[in-house]
Design an enzyme around this catalytic site. Structure first.
Site, short mmCIF file in Angstrom:
data_model
loop_
_atom_site.label_atom_id
_atom_site.label_comp_id
_atom_site.label_asym_id
_atom_site.label_seq_id
_atom_site.Cartn_x
_atom_site.Cartn_y
_atom_site.Cartn_z
N GLU A 176 -18.71 17.96 1.91
CA GLU A 176 -17.88 18.66 0.94
C GLU A 176 -18.43 18.48 -0.48
O GLU A 176 -18.46 19.40 -1.29
CB GLU A 176 -16.43 18.14 1.03
N GLY A 200 0.83 -1.20 0.00
CA GLY A 200 0.00 0.00 0.00
C GLY A 200 0.86 1.25 0.00
O GLY A 200 1.71 1.43 0.88
N PHE A 211 -1.32 7.04 2.27
CA PHE A 211 -0.67 7.94 3.23
C PHE A 211 0.27 7.19 4.18
O PHE A 211 1.37 7.64 4.46
CB PHE A 211 -1.72 8.71 4.03
N ASP A 252 -5.82 3.05 8.02
CA ASP A 252 -7.25 2.74 8.07
C ASP A 252 -7.55 1.27 8.33
O ASP A 252 -8.67 0.92 8.70
CB ASP A 252 -7.92 3.11 6.74
C1 LIG Z 1 -13.32 10.74 -0.23
C2 LIG Z 1 -12.40 10.75 0.98
C3 LIG Z 1 -12.12 11.94 1.63
C4 LIG Z 1 -11.27 11.95 2.73
N1 LIG Z 1 -11.00 13.16 3.34
C5 LIG Z 1 -10.12 13.19 4.36
C6 LIG Z 1 -9.75 14.43 4.95
O1 LIG Z 1 -10.22 15.51 4.55
N2 LIG Z 1 -8.83 14.41 5.96
C7 LIG Z 1 -8.29 13.24 6.41
O2 LIG Z 1 -7.45 13.27 7.31
N3 LIG Z 1 -8.64 12.06 5.91
C8 LIG Z 1 -9.53 12.00 4.88
N4 LIG Z 1 -9.89 10.80 4.33
C9 LIG Z 1 -9.36 9.56 4.93
C10 LIG Z 1 -7.93 9.33 4.49
O3 LIG Z 1 -7.82 9.45 3.10
C11 LIG Z 1 -7.52 7.92 4.96
O4 LIG Z 1 -7.62 7.90 6.37
C12 LIG Z 1 -6.10 7.61 4.54
O5 LIG Z 1 -6.01 7.57 3.14
C13 LIG Z 1 -5.66 6.27 5.14
O6 LIG Z 1 -4.37 6.00 4.71
P1 LIG Z 1 -3.91 4.49 4.50
O7 LIG Z 1 -2.46 4.55 4.13
O8 LIG Z 1 -4.34 3.66 5.63
O9 LIG Z 1 -4.77 3.98 3.24
P2 LIG Z 1 -4.89 4.57 1.78
O10 LIG Z 1 -4.40 5.97 1.71
O11 LIG Z 1 -6.28 4.30 1.37
O12 LIG Z 1 -3.90 3.67 0.94
C14 LIG Z 1 -4.10 2.30 0.76
C15 LIG Z 1 -3.26 1.88 -0.43
O13 LIG Z 1 -3.21 0.46 -0.46
C16 LIG Z 1 -3.42 0.01 -1.77
N5 LIG Z 1 -3.97 -1.32 -1.66
C17 LIG Z 1 -5.12 -1.70 -1.06
N6 LIG Z 1 -5.29 -3.02 -1.12
C18 LIG Z 1 -4.21 -3.50 -1.78
C19 LIG Z 1 -3.79 -4.81 -2.15
N7 LIG Z 1 -4.53 -5.87 -1.86
N8 LIG Z 1 -2.64 -4.95 -2.83
C20 LIG Z 1 -1.90 -3.87 -3.15
N9 LIG Z 1 -2.23 -2.61 -2.81
C21 LIG Z 1 -3.37 -2.43 -2.14
C22 LIG Z 1 -4.35 1.03 -2.38
O14 LIG Z 1 -4.25 1.04 -3.80
C23 LIG Z 1 -3.85 2.32 -1.76
O15 LIG Z 1 -2.86 2.95 -2.53
C24 LIG Z 1 -10.72 10.75 3.22
C25 LIG Z 1 -11.00 9.55 2.57
C26 LIG Z 1 -11.83 9.54 1.46
C27 LIG Z 1 -12.13 8.24 0.75
#
Ligand SMILES: Cc1cc2nc3c(=O)[nH]c(=O)nc-3n(C[C@H](O)[C@H](O)[C@H](O)COP(=O)(O)OP(=O)(O)OC[C@H]3O[C@@H](n4cnc5c(N)ncnc54)[C@H](O)[C@@H]3O)c2cc1C
Length: 438
Positions: A174, A10, A13, A303
């Site tokens: 939003e 992944g 963020f 997340d």
């Molecule tokens: C529409 C929207 C608006 C948001 N607005 C805000 C905001 O204003 N402020 C805020 O703080 N947060 C916001 N969030 C939440 C924030 O984006 C998430 O909390 C954050 O992205 C979590 O980061 P992460 O690294 O856990 O997952 P993500 O950023 O979702 O990254 C997960 C990554 O894993 C990859 N992945 C998933 N499964 C697999 C797999 N099986 N194999 C390979 N790759 C995989 C995906 O392609 C992705 O690139 C928002 C979310 C959304 C959907």
């Protein structure tokens, strides 16, 4: 001595922050993602409402890390983890379930939509999680106006120009605000048979107020602002039904051809791959050092992880994912360089923000609570700062200034696939056409 292999799954963020924190580590880092880009999800709604183009909120992972010599980027989908033998299974367009061995593993696979047990809603109410989702929503919204303009029967205009957003959290609020500004300003003089400003935008949630993570004052300010923009806010009732004709809320049918799901999220499959304890939502229960109990080499962050701090679960926001990514990277670096380990992970909450239409936002950080133009300026500055590259920052800044001053948006395109022309002809005509071309 052979260097350890750190596999990060992944590049959102959390995963990207972890990879960057390991840039000087004596290790081989393999960063796997099923897309080739790092996506700035908080601005997805601006792609869905045609303010920004997809390339303004996403950057190729490879280009972000092109100077990081110890890191290899792999485009592939992880389908499982073999904990005892220490490898992950990766599939791509060419090969299925290829094992990739690790010494340390960081799972940062984020979340997807949750329809709260109503999977059947998905067909009629797509969510907003990926670039493809945002483009599909933009197509659907813009197409609704085109269909209404072409429709001679005015009684059908109402359902075509009714937009329902399910979920009044930050994304729903939003999106509703941006949609209201789109119909009242950008589109206002572009159509001849319909009046885009007559479009109905309905925001529905079972919660008693919008933006429930914010204080009651800010939540009320956001609601007042939405209503001022002409958005109908329906709270306190869940959606009973969604189908091709619209939604049913508290027994009332709202006819609509465009319903968008901005409600719940569900974690990725990480808990199932690891077969470990999860919370009720399915997020992996992790320890204070972000590892899985009994597996000091496996970290789960962002997340898809569940960690309590001060008796409450940490929220699913970008700041949590980034801070956890940095911490996991630092901890692994200390382990492989035999340095003193950092103390337990502690989240520093910088606050929450949400935009409501043009030049208005709400901001809550500690005891500070702001709403209005000042909060919007702070929102804009912070979001620009967190975009992945300086070229994106400049291009998004210029687009925002242009949109603010003129009301014009950057990307009002409907991009659809069309069947090949021969397919639309009757079968014998198509055969003759092919024969004639030989
Ligand atoms: C529409 C929207 C608006 C948001 N607005 C805000 C905001 O204003 N402020 C805020 O703080 N947060 C916001 N969030 C939440 C924030 O984006 C998430 O909390 C954050 O992205 C979590 O980061 P992460 O690294 O856990 O997952 P993500 O950023 O979702 O990254 C997960 C990554 O894993 C990859 N992945 C998933 N499964 C697999 C797999 N099986 N194999 C390979 N790759 C995989 C995906 O392609 C992705 O690139 C928002 C979310 C959304 C959907």
């Amino acid at each position: 001595m052979e260097q350890p292999t750190i596999v990060i799954v992944g590049a959102g963020f959390g995963g990207l922050a972890a990879a960057k924190a390991l840039k000087n580590s004596p290790a081989e880092i393999i960063l796997i993602d099923r897309t080739n880009h790092h996506l700035f999800q908080p601005l997805l709604y601006q792609v869905a409402t045609a303010v920004l183009t997809p390339s303004q909120i996403a950057t190729p992972i490879r280009s972000i890390l092109h100077k990081q010599r110890n890191t290899t980027v792999v485009l592939g989908e992880v389908t499982g983890v073999e904990k005892d033998q220490k490898y992950v299974l990766v599939s791509d367009a060419d090969r299925q379930n290829v094992p990739v061995a690790y010494d340390y593993l960081i799972l940062a696979t984020g979340a997807t939509h949750s329809y709260f047990g109503h999977k059947e809603f998905e067909t009629f109410a797509p969510g907003l999680k990926s670039l493809a989702d945002a483009e599909a929503a933009r197509n659907k919204i813009l197409e609704a106006f085109e269909l209404a303009e072409a429709e001679e029967d005015p009684t059908r205009h109402r359902e075509l120009l009714t937009f329902v957003l399910v979920g009044a959290g930050p994304t729903g609020v939003e999106m509703a605000g941006a949609l209201a500004v789109l119909v009242r300003t950008t589109l206002k003089s572009d159509f001849r048979r319909i009046n885009p400003a007559s479009a109905r935008i309905v925001l529905v949630d079972m919660a008693p107020r919008v933006l429930s993570p914010f204080s009651e004052n800010l939540s009320a300010a956001a609601r007042a602002r939405l209503e001022n923009l002409g958005v109908e806010v329906r709270l306190g009732h869940s959606v009973d039904q969604i189908n091709a004709d619209g939604v049913v809320v508290a027994g009332e049918r709202i006819a609509s051809k465009t319903v968008i799901w901005t409600a719940g999220v569900a974690p990725s499959q990480a808990g199932k791959w690891l077969n470990v304890e999860t919370d009720r939502a399915g997020r992996v229960r992790i320890q204070e050092d972000l590892t899985v109990p009994g597996r000091p080499e496996i970290f789960v962050i962002g997340d898809t992880a569940s960690l309590d701090q001060d008796g409450k679960p940490l929220p699913g926001v970008a700041q949590v994912a980034m801070q956890q990514g940095r911490y996991a990277g630092k901890l692994i670096h200390k382990r492989i360089t035999a340095g003193p380990p950092p103390g337990p992970f502690s989240y520093f909450d910088k606050g929450n923000m949400a935009v409501v239409g043009k030049g208005f936002a709400v901001l809550q950080s500690g005891k500070v609570q702001l709403s209005g133009f000042g909060a919007w300026l702070a929102w804009a500055a912070i979001h620009l700062q967190f975009l992945a590259t300086s070229s994106l920052r400049l291009s998004v800044f210029l687009q925002w200034v242009w949109t603010y001053l003129t009301g014009q948006r950057g990307s009002r395109l409907i991009v659809n696939n069309h069947a090949p022309e021969t397919a639309a002809l009757p079968a014998d005509t198509a055969i003759k056409a092919v024969a004639a071309s030989k």
